[in-house]
Design an enzyme around this catalytic site. Structure first.
Site, short mmCIF file in Angstrom:
data_model
loop_
_atom_site.label_atom_id
_atom_site.label_comp_id
_atom_site.label_asym_id
_atom_site.label_seq_id
_atom_site.Cartn_x
_atom_site.Cartn_y
_atom_site.Cartn_z
N LYS A 162 13.45 75.63 24.34
CA LYS A 162 12.84 74.33 24.05
C LYS A 162 11.52 74.51 23.30
O LYS A 162 11.20 73.74 22.39
CB LYS A 162 12.63 73.56 25.35
CG LYS A 162 13.96 73.13 25.99
CD LYS A 162 13.75 72.70 27.43
CE LYS A 162 15.03 72.18 28.05
NZ LYS A 162 14.93 72.01 29.50
N GLY A 182 15.18 66.27 28.21
CA GLY A 182 16.20 65.27 28.59
C GLY A 182 15.96 63.88 28.03
O GLY A 182 15.97 63.68 26.82
N ARG A 196 38.05 72.20 29.39
CA ARG A 196 38.72 73.48 29.64
C ARG A 196 39.80 73.33 30.70
O ARG A 196 40.85 73.92 30.62
CB ARG A 196 37.69 74.52 30.09
CG ARG A 196 37.61 75.66 29.12
CD ARG A 196 36.71 76.75 29.54
NE ARG A 196 35.78 76.42 30.59
CZ ARG A 196 34.75 77.18 30.90
NH1 ARG A 196 34.52 78.27 30.24
NH2 ARG A 196 33.94 76.85 31.88
N ARG A 197 39.48 72.47 31.71
CA ARG A 197 40.43 72.32 32.82
C ARG A 197 40.82 70.85 32.97
O ARG A 197 40.17 70.09 33.70
CB ARG A 197 39.80 72.83 34.12
CG ARG A 197 39.78 74.37 34.19
CD ARG A 197 38.82 74.86 35.24
NE ARG A 197 37.45 74.55 34.89
CZ ARG A 197 36.47 74.38 35.76
NH1 ARG A 197 36.70 74.46 37.03
NH2 ARG A 197 35.25 74.12 35.34
#
Ligand SMILES: NC(=O)c1ccc[n+]([C@@H]2O[C@H](COP(=O)([O-])OP(=O)(O)OC[C@H]3O[C@@H](n4cnc5c(N)ncnc54)[C@H](O)[C@@H]3O)[C@@H](O)[C@H]2O)c1
Ligand SMILES: N[C@@H](CCO)C(=O)O
Ligand code: NA
Length: 429
Positions: free
Chosen positions: A199, A128, A40-41
Site C-alpha cells: 500500500k 479499503g 475455484r470451487r
C-alpha cells in the site's frame, strides 16, 4: 460485467450489486449486470450468490463479448495479472482490490491500460472503504504532496490495539482479526508488513508521480513487537502503531527533493496524536501537501462490506466513463525520483537498556551515542541495583547511525540487555 473471485470481498460485491441494482442503474444510466462469476470451487455454498453465474473458466469469462468491465477480487499475482491483461487487451476496463499485484507489477498493468484505452481503477486496494486514491489521483493532482503518513493495515492495528488495551497475546488477537475477515488469505502478509508495504508503494507512486514498487519499500512487521515494547510506550504516554510513511527528502535546492523515502515499521507515537486514537481495524492516513496543508482520511480499511463499497464506487465511475466514451485518468510517473536507502532516512529512536547500576554507566552509554553523532533528547533511569534500566530517546539522526549505536550498546559490558528499541514518529514525545 464479470467478477473474478468470490471470497470475503467478492461475496459482498455480489450482495451490494443485487440489493442496490435499481439505484446503481439510475446512477449510471444503464443496469449493471453480472454476466458471470469465476470461482475455484463452484460447489461451495455462497449465500446470495446465484449458482447459475458461477464458472471455473475465468479466462473464458474475461474475454466474453458481453463483458465490458472485469472486477478482480482473487488477489495475488497469478492468475490475476494474466486475467486482467487479457481483459484489457480485449478492450475491457478493470476494477481491482489487488494491492499485492499493483505494488509488484503495476507498471505492466498501467502500460496495458494506456495501450488499449482501458480504465484501471483500484480504490479498494489501499485503506479499503476510505476514499484515498481518488483524492490523490484527482483532487490533489494539482498540488505538491510532501508526505503521506498513516495506518494502512487493519489486521496489525487490531492486534496492536488488543495488546495495548487488553494486554492480549499476539496469536489470540490475530485469530480474532482473521475471523472478522480483515486478514489476507495468508496472514504473514499482514503481520510481516508486506500488505502495508504494498500500500505504501501505491501511495508513494501516486503522491510523488514516481515509480515505486514493493521491493523499494523498507519493511518491518509487528512479529517482533513485545509486551515490553508496548509497556515501554505506555510509560512514555505513547502507543505502538504499524506506520506507512512516504515522504520527500528535502534537497538543498529544487522542489522535488533529493528523492523519496518509503517505509513501513512499528513505531511509537504520542497518545495525543490523532493516529493514536485509531483503534481496532480502522485505518487513517495523513496527507500533507504544499497548498492544501494537512488532510486526514479515516475509516474502515478492511472487511468485506467496506472493501466492496470502494469496488462499487470504482465500478460506477468506470461504467459512467464507458457510457460517456471518456476514459478515466491514467497514471503518469514522470518524476522518476530515487527511493533512498533506509540508512539515509532521519529517524528518532526510543531505547530501553538493562544496565549495571554503578557510577560511570551513564557516561559510557552517552559516549556511544556521541561517537555516532546521535544527539540524546532525554534520558531517564528507572529502578536501581539489578533492576536498573536506562530509557533513552534520541533526536533525529541517520537511521544507519542509530542502528550502529544500538549494536555497539549491545556489546558494552555495562549493558546487560537492550530490552526495547522502537522508532519514534509524529510529534516529539
Ligand atoms: N478482505 C479485506 O478486508 C480486503 C480489503 C482490501 C482489499 N482486499 C483485497 O481483495 C482481494 C480479495 O480478498 P478477499 O479477502 O476477498 O480474499 P479471499 O481469499 O476471501 O477471496 C479470494 C477468492 O478468490 C478465489 N480464487 C483464487 N484463485 C482463483 C481463480 N483462479 N479463479 C477464481 N477464483 C479464484 C479463492 O478461492 C477465494 O474464494 C485481495 O486482493 C485482497 O488483498 C481485501
Ligand atoms: N488484510 C488487509 C485487508 C485490507 O487491505 C488489512 O488487514 O488491512
Ligand atoms: Na480506499
Amino acid at each position: 460485467m464479470a467478477l473474478l473471485g468470490c471470497g470475503v470481498v467478492g461475496t459482498e460485491v455480489v450482495r451490494l450489486l443485487r440489493e442496490q441494482a435499481g439505484d446503481l442503474a439510475a446512477r449510471v444510466g444503464v443496469p449493471l449486470e453480472l454476466a458471470g462469476i469465476a470461482v475455484r470451487r463452484p460447489e461451495r455454498v455462497r449465500e446470495g450468490v446465484p449458482r447459475e453465474l458461477l464458472t471455473t473458466d475465468a479466462q473464458g469469462l474475461v474475454t466474453r463479448d458481453d463483458v465490458d468491465i472485469v472486477i478482480e477480487v482473487i488477489g495475488g499475482i497469478e492468475p490475476a495479472r494474466t486475467l486482467m491483461l487479457e481483459a484489457m487487451k480485449t478492450g475491457k476496463s478493470v476494477v481491482t482490490a489487488n494491492k499485492a499485484l499493483l505494488a509488484e507489477d503495476g507498471a505492466t498493468l498501467f502500460a496495458a491500460a494506456r495501450e488499449y484505452g482501458a480504465d484501471l481503477y483500484y480504490e479498494a486496494s489501499v485503506a479499503g472503504a476510505i476514499p484515498l486514491l481518488r483524492p490523490l489521483r484527482e483532487s490533489l493532482v494539482g498540488d505538491h504532496v510532501h508526505r503521506v503518513l498513516g495506518i494502512v493495515n487493519g489486521t496489525t492495528n487490531y492486534i496492536l490495539d488488543q495488546m495495548d488495551t487488553h494486554g492480549a497475546g499476539f496469536n489470540e488477537a490475530l485469530e480474532e482479526a482473521q475471523a472478522l475477515g480483515y486478514a489476507e488469505a495468508d496472514p504473514t502478509a499482514d503481520v510481516e508488513g508486506f500488505d502495508a508495504a504494498a500500500k505504501a508503494a501505491i501511495l508513494a507512486q501516486l503522491a510523488f508521480h514516481t515509480p515505486v514498487t514493493a521491493a523499494d519499500v523498507h519493511r518491518e512487521g509487528i512479529t517482533e513487537v513485545s509486551a515490553a515494547d508496548v509497556a515501554g510506550a505506555k510509560e512514555m504516554n505513547s502507543v505502538v502503531k504499524l506506520l506507512a510513511i512516504c515522504e520527500r527528502v528535502p534537497a538543498a535546492e529544487g522542489r522535488n527533493g533529493r528523492g523519496v523515502s518509503v517505509r513501513v515499521y512499528p513505531a511509537m507515537i504520542p497518545r495525543s496524536h490523532p493516529l493514536a486514537s485509531v483503534r481496532e481495524a480502522y485505518n487513517a492516513v495523513f496527507v500533507e501537501a504544499e497548498s492544501a496543508g494537512s488532510l486526514m482520511f479515516y475509516g474502515a480499511g478492511a472487511g468485506g462490506a467496506p472493501t466492496a463499497s470502494a469496488v462499487l464506487g470504482d465500478l460506477v465511475a468506470v461504467a459512467r466513463n464507458l457510457r460517456g466514451g471518456t476514459p478515466g485518468p491514467v497514471e503518469v510517473t514522470y518524476a522518476k525520483l530515487p527511493v533512498l536507502p533506509m540508512g539515509e532516512t532521519r529517524t528518532r529512536y526510543y531505547i530501553q537498556l538493562d544496565v549495571a547500576d554503578r557510577s560511570g554507566v551513564l557516561a559510557t552509554v552517552a559516549e556511544e551515542f556521541a561517537k555516532h553523532d546521535v544527539s540524546i533528547q532525554a534520558v531517564r533511569q528507572v529502578g536501581s541495583g539489578e533492576d536498573a534500566q536506562l530509557v533513552v530517546v534520541t533526536h533525529r539522526a541517520a537511521d544507519a547511525a542509530l542502528t550502529t549505536t544500538v549494536e555497539r550498546l549491545r556489546s558494552l559490558d555495562d549493558v546487560r540487555e537492550v530490552a526495547s528499541v522502537m522508532r519514534v514518529e509524529a510529534d516529539e514525545v
